[in-house]
Write an enzyme that holds these catalytic residues in place. Structure first.
Site, PDB file in Angstrom:
ATOM      1  CG  ASN A   1      96.355 -77.804  86.629  1.00  0.00           C
ATOM      2  OD1 ASN A   1      95.740 -77.710  85.587  1.00  0.00           O
ATOM      3  ND2 ASN A   1      96.021 -77.135  87.708  1.00  0.00           N
ATOM      4  CG  ASP A   2      99.737 -74.545  85.469  1.00  0.00           C
ATOM      5  OD1 ASP A   2      98.498 -74.395  85.476  1.00  0.00           O
ATOM      6  OD2 ASP A   2     100.477 -74.109  86.354  1.00  0.00           O
ATOM      7  CB  VAL A   3     102.360 -79.401  81.377  1.00  0.00           C
ATOM      8  CG1 VAL A   3     103.488 -78.759  82.157  1.00  0.00           C
ATOM      9  CG2 VAL A   3     101.866 -80.640  82.083  1.00  0.00           C
TER      10      VAL A   3
END
Lengths: 467, 103
Positions: free
Chosen positions: A395-397
């Protein structure tokens, strides 16, 4: 019985073999050979220790028995552990190194004559400093690793635990350890030695509790480094070159890994250590906005259709894939795609997962050839020329906000340019933000199709639909 | 004046840090997990100290306070040595090239 000089040379040989063991890891082809060098180095070190003591009284029988017991437990764990549990296994192993360092230091303090360090109450000054530093670092490694283990295992919540005055308390305890070691050298008091160890255990706990789940790659690398420094401290006490060399190797290895992980998150080492990241995601306005924005969601059939008509697909795995154990289903899906002459590659962000290299091991377990797996900087330009990006459990990456919004907490973090693909398939259980507590812009793009399901179940459904 | 042997050990230590620095930077990122497990295994060479401590007991009292700590440390380090090397081996067996897979 061999002379001390000959023993020292053998210890040097085992130190060199350990260097070669690490050197082998520069490529998967040489890595297995490297591991044998490591094993050879360990056997030499143990055999030479027995020979140099030469005291073959009855105690040696017990030493061998304990060695076999420990070895059997270790071998059992090594064969039984699932690959998805590697992060907690490594954390657990770190704690054992730390505790072993503490116990060796205690044994040396209680019986210094056995180690040629002087007598009880009159231990050589340098040795006393070395063993107390070794014991303190070992104790911090032990209790810190236990907390990391509990967090990774899910026994303890991964959320950071913070309280006011935390950092000041840590600072006071840290300074306290040095002051106590100073007095220990003056008085040789046993009570002060125990106090140093107890405070160090406490520091280890306090150091790790404020650090959140997704910062675990840094924590594990850092504890790896600590376990090396603890071993080196004991190595100085025992005047043993094998231990000094190994301690230095492991210490710098862990430090480099921590640096790589911090860089991959664009965070400073200090800010990770101080912790608390991802704790205050109480930005209500963001949550409201999220509910209003439209999201395109699809099912396995849509995903299968999209991929079947693509000519190149890039897979972006993340921690969610590990949790769902979806790596085998994923490989099956990729095999089907390859049969249709679709080019498939894997893109791995350095901090995907819970420890350095976590995703690579899982893909290797699922028999994905390592030459199809690429690191961030090697593959990032390919997204623009690819048809489909299949994001599974990451997600965040992938969040483009890291490139566009300077106010975002993850601004500046290198991310995978997933949004440049013609279409993006995003397997996720719900719209909840990732670990950093930031909404992912990618969810609301026109070319993004959200697949709301468990990663493993969704992948299996896609496999069925690819027939 | 003679050089204190401590300085020699310190030199070995510092040179080893440099060796570690260059060797570890050349490790491929895909093998970072095996790197951690193998460093774990080799740092358990601390078992050397544990064995010395455990063998320090006399034949009348094999288990005195000091040697008991040595014996426990042997178990802990042995778990790590066997566990660390074997799990590394298990992981490295999985890293294959395309060619191997088709055989």
């Amino acid at each position: 019985m061999i002379s001390a000089n000959l023993a020292a040379i053998f210890y040097l040989v085992s130190g060199i073999l350990f260097i070669l063991a690490l050197r082998g890891l520069s490529s998967p082809d040489t890595s297995r050979q490297g591991n044998y060098f490591g094993i050879a180095g360990m056997i030499i070190a143990i055999v030479v220790t027995f020979l140099s003591i030469g005291n073959f009284s009855t105690s040696i029988v017990y030493v061998v028995i304990f060695l076999v017991i420990g070895g059997a437990i270790g071998a059992f764990i090594a064969f039984k552990i699932p690959m998805t549990a590697m992060p907690e296994l490594v954390a657990g192993f770190h704690s054992l190194v730390g505790l072993a360092a503490v116990f060796v230091a205690i044994a040396a303090f209680l019986n210094p004559a056995a180690f040629n360090l002087g007598n009880v109450g009159d231990i050589k000054l340098a040795s006393l400093i070395e063993m107390s530093i070794g014991a303190a670092v070992g104790a911090i490694t032990f209790s810190g690793s236990i907390i990391a283990f509990l967090k990774l295992r899910g026994i303890m919540s991964g959320a950071p635990i913070t309280f006011s005055g935390q950092h000041i308390l840590n600072l006071i305890l840290g300074i306290g350890i040095f002051v106590l070691i100073f007095y220990l050298c003056k008085t040789q008091s046993t009570n002060i030695f125990w106090t140093v160890i107890i405070i160090s255990f406490l520091v280890g706990v306090l150091l790790i509790i404020p650090i959140g789940g997704a910062d675990m790659p840094v924590v594990i690398s850092m504890l790896n480094s600590y376990s090396g420094w603890a071993a080196a401290g004991i190595g100085f006490t025992l005047e043993n070159t094998a231990l000094i060399i190994t301690g230095a190797l492991v210490g710098s290895s862990g430090a480099i890994l921590s640096y790589i992980m911090c860089k991959a998150m664009n965070r400073s080492f200090v800010s990770v250590i101080l912790g608390g990241f991802g704790a205050d995601n109480s930005t209500d306005d963001k949550k409201e906005k999220k509910d209003q924005k439209p999201v395109k969601s699809g099912n396995a059939e849509d995903a299968a259709f999209l991929m079947k008509n693509a000519s190149s697909v890039i897979i972006v795995p993340g921690y969610g894939m590990a949790v769902a154990q979806a790596q085998h289903a994923l490989r099956e899906m990729v095999d089907k795609l390859k049969k249709n002459d679709i080019k498939v590659t894997y893109a791995i962000h350095p901090v995907a997962g819970r420890m350095p290299g976590h995703m690579n091991v899982l893909l290797a377990e699922a028999n994905v050839p390592y030459d199809e797996v690429f690191e961030l900087e090697d593959i990032n330009n390919d997204f623009a020329n690819s048809d489909v990006a299949f994001v599974i459990g990451a997600n965040d990456v992938t969040n483009p906000v890291a490139k566009t919004d300077p106010k975002s907490p993850i601004f500046g973090m290198p991310v995978l340019d997933v949004e440049k693909c013609k279409s993006v398939l995003f397997v996720k259980r719900s719209l909840s933000p990732g670990y950093a507590g930031i909404d992912n812009e990618l969810f609301y793009k026109d070319n993004t199709l959200m697949l709301f399901a468990d990663a493993k179940k969704m992948t299996e459904d896609i496999v069925k639909n690819l027939d | 004046m003679e050089i204190d042997p401590f300085i020699f050990r310190l030199s070995i230590f510092i040179l080893s840090i440099f060796i570690g620095y260059y060797v570890v930077w050349s490790v491929t990122p895909s093998l970072h997990t095996p790197l951690m497990s193998v460093t774990n295994a080799i740092s358990s060479v601390i078992i050397v100290g544990a064995i010395i401590a455990a063998l320090a007991g006399t034949s009348e009292s094999i288990f005195n306070t000091s040697s008991i700590f040595g014996f426990i440390a042997i178990i802990l380090a042995a778990i790590n040595i066997f566990g660390g090397f074997l799990v590394t081996q298990r992981m490295l067996q999985m890293y294959k090239k395309k060619k191997d897979k088709k055989k």
